[in-house]
Design an enzyme around this catalytic site. Structure first.
Site, PDB file in Angstrom:
ATOM      1  N   LYS A 107      23.630 -76.781 -23.535  1.00  0.00           N
ATOM      2  CA  LYS A 107      23.002 -76.075 -22.411  1.00  0.00           C
ATOM      3  C   LYS A 107      22.070 -75.375 -22.668  1.00  0.00           C
ATOM      4  O   LYS A 107      22.068 -74.233 -23.486  1.00  0.00           O
ATOM      5  CB  LYS A 107      24.100 -74.947 -21.860  1.00  0.00           C
ATOM      6  CG  LYS A 107      23.567 -74.632 -20.366  1.00  0.00           C
ATOM      7  CD  LYS A 107      24.357 -73.599 -19.811  1.00  0.00           C
ATOM      8  CE  LYS A 107      23.805 -72.126 -19.897  1.00  0.00           C
ATOM      9  NZ  LYS A 107      24.387 -71.080 -18.865  1.00  0.00           N
ATOM     10  N   GLY A 168      25.396 -62.400 -14.692  1.00  0.00           N
ATOM     11  CA  GLY A 168      25.969 -61.081 -14.780  1.00  0.00           C
ATOM     12  C   GLY A 168      25.821 -59.949 -13.797  1.00  0.00           C
ATOM     13  O   GLY A 168      26.565 -59.093 -13.587  1.00  0.00           O
ATOM     14  N   GLY A 195      25.234 -65.733 -11.588  1.00  0.00           N
ATOM     15  CA  GLY A 195      25.096 -64.793 -10.313  1.00  0.00           C
ATOM     16  C   GLY A 195      26.330 -64.921  -9.421  1.00  0.00           C
ATOM     17  O   GLY A 195      26.297 -63.858  -8.599  1.00  0.00           O
ATOM     18  N   ASN A 216      30.931 -67.138 -15.662  1.00  0.00           N
ATOM     19  CA  ASN A 216      31.398 -66.362 -16.597  1.00  0.00           C
ATOM     20  C   ASN A 216      31.885 -65.256 -15.946  1.00  0.00           C
ATOM     21  O   ASN A 216      33.072 -64.507 -15.914  1.00  0.00           O
ATOM     22  CB  ASN A 216      30.474 -66.412 -17.684  1.00  0.00           C
ATOM     23  CG  ASN A 216      31.201 -65.819 -18.952  1.00  0.00           C
ATOM     24  OD1 ASN A 216      30.383 -65.770 -19.934  1.00  0.00           O
ATOM     25  ND2 ASN A 216      32.233 -65.068 -18.900  1.00  0.00           N
ATOM     26  N   SER A 217      30.865 -64.281 -15.732  1.00  0.00           N
ATOM     27  CA  SER A 217      31.056 -62.758 -15.461  1.00  0.00           C
ATOM     28  C   SER A 217      32.260 -62.723 -14.295  1.00  0.00           C
ATOM     29  O   SER A 217      33.212 -61.707 -14.193  1.00  0.00           O
ATOM     30  CB  SER A 217      29.921 -62.075 -14.968  1.00  0.00           C
ATOM     31  OG  SER A 217      28.955 -62.295 -16.027  1.00  0.00           O
TER      32      SER A 217
HETATM   33  C1  LIG Z   1      27.949 -68.264 -19.639  1.00  0.00           C
HETATM   34  C2  LIG Z   1      26.619 -68.902 -19.432  1.00  0.00           C
HETATM   35  O1  LIG Z   1      26.430 -69.881 -19.757  1.00  0.00           O
HETATM   36  C3  LIG Z   1      25.277 -67.981 -18.749  1.00  0.00           C
HETATM   37  O2  LIG Z   1      24.545 -68.737 -18.195  1.00  0.00           O
HETATM   38  C4  LIG Z   1      25.916 -67.086 -17.905  1.00  0.00           C
HETATM   39  O3  LIG Z   1      26.723 -66.036 -18.604  1.00  0.00           O
HETATM   40  C5  LIG Z   1      26.670 -67.359 -16.589  1.00  0.00           C
HETATM   41  O4  LIG Z   1      26.214 -66.291 -15.529  1.00  0.00           O
HETATM   42  P1  LIG Z   1      27.236 -65.220 -14.759  1.00  0.00           P
HETATM   43  O5  LIG Z   1      27.957 -64.760 -16.166  1.00  0.00           O
HETATM   44  O6  LIG Z   1      26.667 -64.536 -13.829  1.00  0.00           O
HETATM   45  O7  LIG Z   1      28.255 -66.285 -14.273  1.00  0.00           O
END
Ligand SMILES: CC(=O)[C@@H](O)[C@H](O)COP(=O)(O)O
Length: 265
Positions: A107, A168, A195, A216-217
């Site tokens: 990625k 995040g 997001g 992730n967040s």
């Molecule tokens: C984990 C990752 O690859 C990122 O692009 C990002 O951290 C994802 O975004 P969120 O934490 O907002 O979900």
């Protein structure tokens, strides 16, 4: 009974078929055990990790994430988070390939600045070109600009991943219209990356027609990460099913739920 339309709905990235359309990150959890439990509960098969912040063997004396998130069980997706130039991102992908024994799915994210974590599109395009020429399968994090998304697809990226909102932020999908424009012309999977804050954000992305969601967040920073992982799993499935089912037409006026037409006599 599962309808055929769901059974015949493969999610394919770089010739690999996946069942889960939820992709998940490994950062921000309390500890390795919470990471393991949340990821397992999410049902995700593609698990991304920031090579610059995660030990997958670079530091033999530190705990290795791969002991918990095994490459035998998950498709590991190394990402270039914390890279601000094309050169750094390319170097990071090459290191990942070495550490993961030739694994070429990555990625790519090249960030613009620390405050917005917005993609630096110019550097992203440069890095994508080098990586594709070097034989990588590139899933690329980008802005929600439809023209840039198309350009990345035309260059040969295997998936294009527009942000829903800043990484995040948990703000959801700030511009669904742009995501729709990207989807209109896409021939590769379009995956909302970053997001997402709530299950309904994930469902919306899927209802728009996205092939998947990466987050992730929203899971790691939930008060109950494992429960949220479960909710996100359902939300992504629910959005996909709703998309495949096709929404009813919007109507300006009411229409009685028990009309005369179609009455069973
Ligand atoms: C984990 C990752 O690859 C990122 O692009 C990002 O951290 C994802 O975004 P969120 O934490 O907002 O979900």
């Amino acid at each position: 009974m599962t309808p055929d339309i769901i059974l015949n709905d493969p999610f394919i990235i770089a010739d690999r078929t996946f069942t889960s359309r939820l992709m998940i990150g490994t950062g921000k959890y309390k500890d390795m055990e919470e990471t393991r439990q949340a990821i397992e509960t999410s049902g995700a098969e593609i698990v991304t990790l920031a090579l610059r912040r995660t030990n997958i063997g670079q530091n033999p004396n530190e705990p290795n994430l791969l002991d918990v998130i095994s490459p035998e069980k998950y498709c590991i997706l190394p990402n270039t988070a914390f890279c601000y130039t094309a050169e750094e991102a390319v170097r990071t992908c090459r290191l990942a390939r070495e550490l993961l024994g030739g694994h070429d799915l990555v990625k790519l994210e090249v960030l613009g600045d620390e405050k917005t974590l917005y993609p630096n599109v110019t550097e992203t395009l440069k890095a994508a070109e080098v990586l594709i020429n070097d034989g990588f399968n590139v899933m690329v994090y980008t802005s929600d600009d439809p023209l840039i998304a198309k350009r990345l697809e035309d260059m040969g990226c295997v998936a294009v991943m527009p942000l829903g909102a800043p990484i995040g932020s948990g703000l959801g999908i700030s511009n669904p219209h742009n995501i729709k424009l990207i989807l209109e012309n896409a021939k590769v999977p379009i995956i909302v990356d970053a997001g997402v804050g709530t299950p309904s954000d994930a469902t919306l992305a899927m209802e728009l027609g996205c092939a998947g969601v990466l987050m992730n967040s929203a899971v790691a920073h939930a008060q109950q990460p494992v429960l949220m992982a479960q909710a996100m799993r359902k939300a992504v499935e629910c959005g996909r099913e709703g998309y495949l089912a096709g929404r009813m037409p919007r109507k300006a006026y009411a229409s009685a739920s028990s009309p005369i037409e179609g009455t069973i006599s």
